[in-house]
Design a protein around this motif. Structure first.
Motif, PDB file in Angstrom:
ATOM      1  N   ALA A   1      -4.490  -3.253  -7.748  1.00 47.09           N
ATOM      2  CA  ALA A   1      -5.270  -4.059  -6.808  1.00 47.09           C
ATOM      3  C   ALA A   1      -4.465  -4.349  -5.547  1.00 47.09           C
ATOM      4  CB  ALA A   1      -5.704  -5.366  -7.471  1.00 47.09           C
ATOM      5  N   ALA A   2      -3.176  -4.660  -5.708  1.00 48.25           N
ATOM      6  CA  ALA A   2      -2.315  -4.940  -4.557  1.00 48.25           C
ATOM      7  C   ALA A   2      -2.193  -3.731  -3.652  1.00 48.25           C
ATOM      8  CB  ALA A   2      -0.934  -5.391  -5.034  1.00 48.25           C
ATOM      9  N   SER A   3      -2.107  -2.547  -4.254  1.00 47.76           N
ATOM     10  CA  SER A   3      -1.921  -1.332  -3.461  1.00 47.76           C
ATOM     11  C   SER A   3      -3.163  -0.968  -2.654  1.00 47.76           C
ATOM     12  CB  SER A   3      -1.537  -0.169  -4.380  1.00 47.76           C
ATOM     13  OG  SER A   3      -2.646   0.245  -5.164  1.00 47.76           O
ATOM     14  N   ARG A   4      -4.317  -1.544  -3.016  1.00 38.65           N
ATOM     15  CA  ARG A   4      -5.564  -1.236  -2.305  1.00 38.65           C
ATOM     16  C   ARG A   4      -5.977  -2.324  -1.319  1.00 38.65           C
ATOM     17  NH1 ARG A   4      -7.168   0.610  -7.700  1.00 38.65           N
ATOM     18  NH2 ARG A   4      -8.146  -1.413  -8.061  1.00 38.65           N
TER      19      ARG A   4
ATOM     20  N   ARG B   1       0.825  -1.213   0.000  1.00 38.94           N
ATOM     21  CA  ARG B   1       0.000   0.000   0.000  1.00 38.94           C
ATOM     22  C   ARG B   1       0.859   1.262   0.000  1.00 38.94           C
ATOM     23  NH1 ARG B   1      -2.988  -2.978   3.737  1.00 38.94           N
ATOM     24  NH2 ARG B   1      -2.197  -1.731   5.493  1.00 38.94           N
ATOM     25  N   ALA B   2       2.058   1.149   0.513  1.00 39.76           N
ATOM     26  CA  ALA B   2       2.964   2.307   0.556  1.00 39.76           C
ATOM     27  C   ALA B   2       3.802   2.445  -0.709  1.00 39.76           C
ATOM     28  CB  ALA B   2       3.892   2.190   1.772  1.00 39.76           C
ATOM     29  N   HIS B   3       3.644   1.497  -1.646  1.00 39.65           N
ATOM     30  CA  HIS B   3       4.471   1.487  -2.850  1.00 39.65           C
ATOM     31  C   HIS B   3       3.707   2.111  -4.004  1.00 39.65           C
ATOM     32  CE1 HIS B   3       6.852  -0.067  -6.234  1.00 39.65           C
ATOM     33  NE2 HIS B   3       7.819  -0.226  -5.358  1.00 39.65           N
ATOM     34  N   PRO B   4       4.319   3.029  -4.776  1.00 42.30           N
ATOM     35  CA  PRO B   4       3.639   3.615  -5.936  1.00 42.30           C
ATOM     36  C   PRO B   4       3.201   2.536  -6.924  1.00 42.30           C
ATOM     37  CG  PRO B   4       5.661   4.814  -5.436  1.00 42.30           C
ATOM     38  CD  PRO B   4       5.676   3.579  -4.586  1.00 42.30           C
ATOM     39  N   SER B   5       1.984   2.688  -7.459  1.00 38.29           N
ATOM     40  CA  SER B   5       1.441   1.608  -8.280  1.00 38.29           C
ATOM     41  C   SER B   5       0.834   2.090  -9.587  1.00 38.29           C
ATOM     42  CB  SER B   5       0.369   0.850  -7.483  1.00 38.29           C
ATOM     43  OG  SER B   5      -0.692   1.732  -7.139  1.00 38.29           O
ATOM     44  N   SER B   6       1.158   3.291 -10.023  1.00 32.97           N
ATOM     45  CA  SER B   6       0.566   3.796 -11.255  1.00 32.97           C
ATOM     46  C   SER B   6       1.586   4.628 -12.024  1.00 32.97           C
ATOM     47  CB  SER B   6      -0.673   4.649 -10.943  1.00 32.97           C
ATOM     48  OG  SER B   6      -0.314   5.762 -10.127  1.00 32.97           O
ATOM     49  N   GLY B   7       1.207   5.020 -13.229  1.00 34.04           N
ATOM     50  CA  GLY B   7       2.055   5.885 -14.032  1.00 34.04           C
ATOM     51  C   GLY B   7       3.412   5.275 -14.354  1.00 34.04           C
ATOM     52  N   VAL B   8       4.427   6.094 -14.252  1.00 34.28           N
ATOM     53  CA  VAL B   8       5.782   5.659 -14.567  1.00 34.28           C
ATOM     54  C   VAL B   8       6.218   4.505 -13.678  1.00 34.28           C
ATOM     55  CG1 VAL B   8       8.215   6.366 -14.547  1.00 34.28           C
ATOM     56  CG2 VAL B   8       6.482   7.890 -15.516  1.00 34.28           C
ATOM     57  N   ASP B   9       5.830   4.542 -12.403  1.00 27.95           N
ATOM     58  CA  ASP B   9       6.249   3.487 -11.470  1.00 27.95           C
ATOM     59  C   ASP B   9       5.765   2.115 -11.925  1.00 27.95           C
ATOM     60  OD1 ASP B   9       7.511   5.077  -9.243  1.00 27.95           O
ATOM     61  OD2 ASP B   9       5.551   6.025  -9.297  1.00 27.95           O
ATOM     62  N   ALA B  10       4.527   2.033 -12.398  1.00 29.70           N
ATOM     63  CA  ALA B  10       3.990   0.755 -12.854  1.00 29.70           C
ATOM     64  C   ALA B  10       4.728   0.258 -14.092  1.00 29.70           C
ATOM     65  CB  ALA B  10       2.499   0.888 -13.143  1.00 29.70           C
ATOM     66  N   LEU B  11       5.042   1.150 -15.007  1.00 30.29           N
ATOM     67  CA  LEU B  11       5.738   0.743 -16.226  1.00 30.29           C
ATOM     68  C   LEU B  11       7.178   0.329 -15.940  1.00 30.29           C
ATOM     69  CD1 LEU B  11       4.417   3.392 -18.777  1.00 30.29           C
ATOM     70  CD2 LEU B  11       3.599   1.072 -18.379  1.00 30.29           C
TER      71      LEU B  11
END
Length: 347
Positions: free
Chosen positions: A263-266, A188-198
């Motif tokens: 989903a993991a981040s939520r 939940r504390a880890h960025p999970s969208s945008g550039v971080d996901a890619l």
């Protein structure tokens, strides 16, 4: 089918019963194989089929019989055995190829089935939450006793939620194996969208194929979302020995990866202590091991069993780290198979 295999593997020496992975195939090569088969035959197999039947003869039989039309259905990954069956949930990428070594090592003792991510349809849209994935995969397994669930990385999150839902619905134990699964709080504390996901997808791609990172964070940052995805797909094609025909499959894989990462981040499971033990196997080269163990202990209660094996997050699934992992999983599953009062599913 032979032509597809020869094209993807880059060799004319392919026999009908040769194993795709023994010949040098890997998860991303399997993805290319599925696309090549579709291009040459006009018919699409789910990617999980390559792991279910990794020979020319086996895949041809699946194609002719039109079996395994949905990736949500569990696929047999080994020759089975008489003890507790283990259902392994896909990691964040949605595929089950990472379990090839483990399933083969357990062959003859514990049947292993892989649960790959389902292809979204109008009737079954993509699941956006870990809870929804868990419910879907429990339905796929069916109402049978005497099984165990587990997963590596993200797959362990879903397996843990399956355990909670199964116990709530049936009152029965569901043995659960977490293979180097980060704790929900850490995710939940880890960025999970945008550039971080890619970037996370690019790292996973590099680890899975052995090729260098296809893109860097600095290359992606100044681009808009569509340009970022386009660059990543193009670089994967270039660095992974793939072709333009593989572009749609790579784009789908990036979308699945991002959806599961979100989903993991939520996911925030309730702290409900259940009496049935959970096995957590951590890679001894991994980061945050103490926090991960403490967080999972809080979520699972005193029933958590923590073990460590040599290797990194990725290498623990391959020799030489594989055998200690097999030992830990076997001991855990055998303890359930021999336990008085455990529902073996035989009645």
């Amino acid at each position: 089918m032979l032509a597809a295999w020869r094209e993807v593997l880059g060799t004319p020496k392919v026999g009908l019963d040769d194993d795709f992975f023994t010949l040098g195939g890997h998860s991303f090569a399997a993805m290319r194989l599925v696309g090549t088969i579709e291009r040459l035959t006009g018919r699409r197999l789910p990617l999980a089929a390559v792991f279910q039947a990794p020979t020319v003869a086996g895949l041809s039989a699946l194609l002719e019989s039109e079996q395994s039309t949905t990736e949500a259905a569990p696929v047999a990954l080994n020759a089975g055995g008489g003890a507790v069956p283990l259902f392994l949930v896909h990691p964040v990428g949605g595929e089950v190829g990472c379990y090839t070594g483990l399933s083969r090592a357990l062959a003859g003792r514990h049947p292993v089935f892989g649960i790959a991510a389902s292809v979204p349809t109008d009737d079954a849209p993509a699941a956006e939450r870990v809870e929804d994935l868990a419910a879907r995969y429990l339905r796929a397994i069916g109402d049978r006793g005497g099984v165990a669930v587990g997963g590596w990385s993200f797959g362990g999150l879903v397996a843990f939620e399956m355990r909670r839902q199964y116990r709530e619905a049936t009152g029965r134990a569901l043995p659960t194996v977490l293979l180097d699964t980060p704790s929900p709080g850490l995710l939940r504390a880890h960025p999970s969208s945008g550039v971080d996901a890619l970037v996370a997808f690019a790292e996973d791609w590099s680890e899975g194929t052995g090729f260098p990172m296809p893109v860097t964070r600095d290359e992606l940052r100044p681009l808009d979302p569509a340009q970022r995805t386009e660059l990543l797909v193009s670089r994967c094609i270039r660095s992974g020995g793939m072709t333009e025909a593989d572009r749609p499959q790579i784009a789908r894989s990036i979308a699945v990866f991002g959806r599961h990462l979100r989903a993991a981040s939520r996911y925030d499971p309730p702290a409900v202590a259940l009496p049935d033990p959970v096995l957590l196997v951590l890679a001894d080269q991994g980061d945050h091991r103490e926090r991960i163990a403490a967080d999972w202990a809080a979520a699972a209660g005193s029933s958590l069993l923590v073990r460590e094996v040599a290797g990194s997050h990725y290498s623990m699934l391959h020799p030489p780290g594989l055998q200690p992992l097999v030992t830990q999983v076997t001991q855990y599953l055998d303890s359930y198979g021999n336990r008085d009062g455990y529902d073996t599913g035989s009645s």
